[in-house]
Write an enzyme that holds these catalytic residues in place. Structure first.
Site: not given
Ligand code: NAP
Length: 249
Positions: A156
């Site tokens: 990741y």
């Molecule tokens: N939360 C954290 O602690 C954290 C920390 C560091 C960085 N980030 C980054 O922040 C961003 C958002 O994270 P989050 O925690 O908000 O994630 P999340 O709650 O899991 O939401 C992920 C989103 O991406 C979509 N998604 C996942 N796989 C996909 C695919 N193959 N094609 C199209 N859409 C896809 C999901 O919708 P579907 O499942 O319907 O496709 C959902 O809308 C990411 O880039 C993550 O790496 C998060």
């Protein structure tokens, strides 16, 4: 709205991948509040429609397009249906954790297809219109784990390091035509997706930060809005760490 009473994203068209949950959904709410015409994308249509319906209408608007970033054909269709755009937020991500010795090849490929190949070719499809217009803003959502060692995040974190590298190269390639490219690098943030993949590990990571807590998705969305909007008009190629101080210590 800024202190002068004007909308920050008036007349701007934005695509937020993964805008149907977590950080992306909070960013979509802010963008609509600031007057943008927003497209949110994700794989799950039911979730996407519910997410779009949950965003208060006006002054901007929102619509959902189903797309899988791991599938190149789907990426091409998304670009066609959503474009041309003024703002692209490469936010959707596969988030699985795995110890390096337990990482499956399929899981590794899913990570790189979704987090690297997808945003790369989506950007390549959408940026020509920005370059022709002479303006645009691209925000790549990376992670603090891309610049520090977090056990279980090898695949990741490497995908996000690649995205961070795109940020710098694209800033150099697109800057002369007025298109800015920046990264937001979040720390542990409480979202549905991260709780499924990382469980209690997220809260544990939060306790070790200088701010001693995890983030709310809105706190990361605010950083995305700043980099997307003209308030950051002289910022390009930068990484804004919204990580509670993790990478400062
Ligand atoms: N939360 C954290 O602690 C954290 C920390 C560091 C960085 N980030 C980054 O922040 C961003 C958002 O994270 P989050 O925690 O908000 O994630 P999340 O709650 O899991 O939401 C992920 C989103 O991406 C979509 N998604 C996942 N796989 C996909 C695919 N193959 N094609 C199209 N859409 C896809 C999901 O919708 P579907 O499942 O319907 O496709 C959902 O809308 C990411 O880039 C993550 O790496 C998060």
């Amino acid at each position: 709205m800024n202190t002068l009473g004007t909308l920050e994203l008036k007349d701007q068209v934005a695509l937020i991948t993964g805008g149907t949950a977590g950080i992306g959904l909070e960013a979509a709410k802010l963008f609509v509040r600031e007057g943008a015409t927003v497209v949110i994308s994700g794989r799950n249509t039911e979730r996407g429609k519910a997410a779009a319906a949950s965003i208060p209408e006006g002054p901007g608007s929102v619509r959902f397009i189903a797309a899988d970033l791991a599938d190149l054909e789907s990426v091409g269709e998304l670009a066609e249906q959503a474009g041309p755009v003024d703002i692209l937020v490469n936010n959707a991500s596969a988030l699985p954790v795995a110890a390096t010795v337990e990482q499956s090849v399929a899981g590794f490929e899913q990570l790189f297809d979704t987090n690297v190949r997808g945003p790369y070719f989506l950007t390549a499809s959408l940026v020509p219109a920005m370059l022709a217009k002479g303006s645009g803003s691209i925000v790549n959502v990376t992670t603090m784990a891309a610049s520090m060692g977090v056990p279980g995040s090898s695949g990741y974190a490497a995908t996000k390091a690649a995205l961070g590298s795109f940020t710098r190269t694209w800033a150099a390639e697109f800057g002369p035509s007025g298109v800015r490219v920046n990264s937001v690098s979040p720390g542990p943030t409480i979202t549905e997706g991260v709780l499924v993949e990382w469980g209690d590990g997220v809260a544990e990571l939060g306790k070790g930060l200088p701010l001693r807590r995890t983030a709310e998705p809105l706190e990361i969305a605010e950083a995305i809005l700043f980099l997307a909007s003209p308030r950051s008009s002289f910022v390009t190629g930068a990484t804004l760490a919204a990580d509670g101080g993790a990478t400062a210590v």
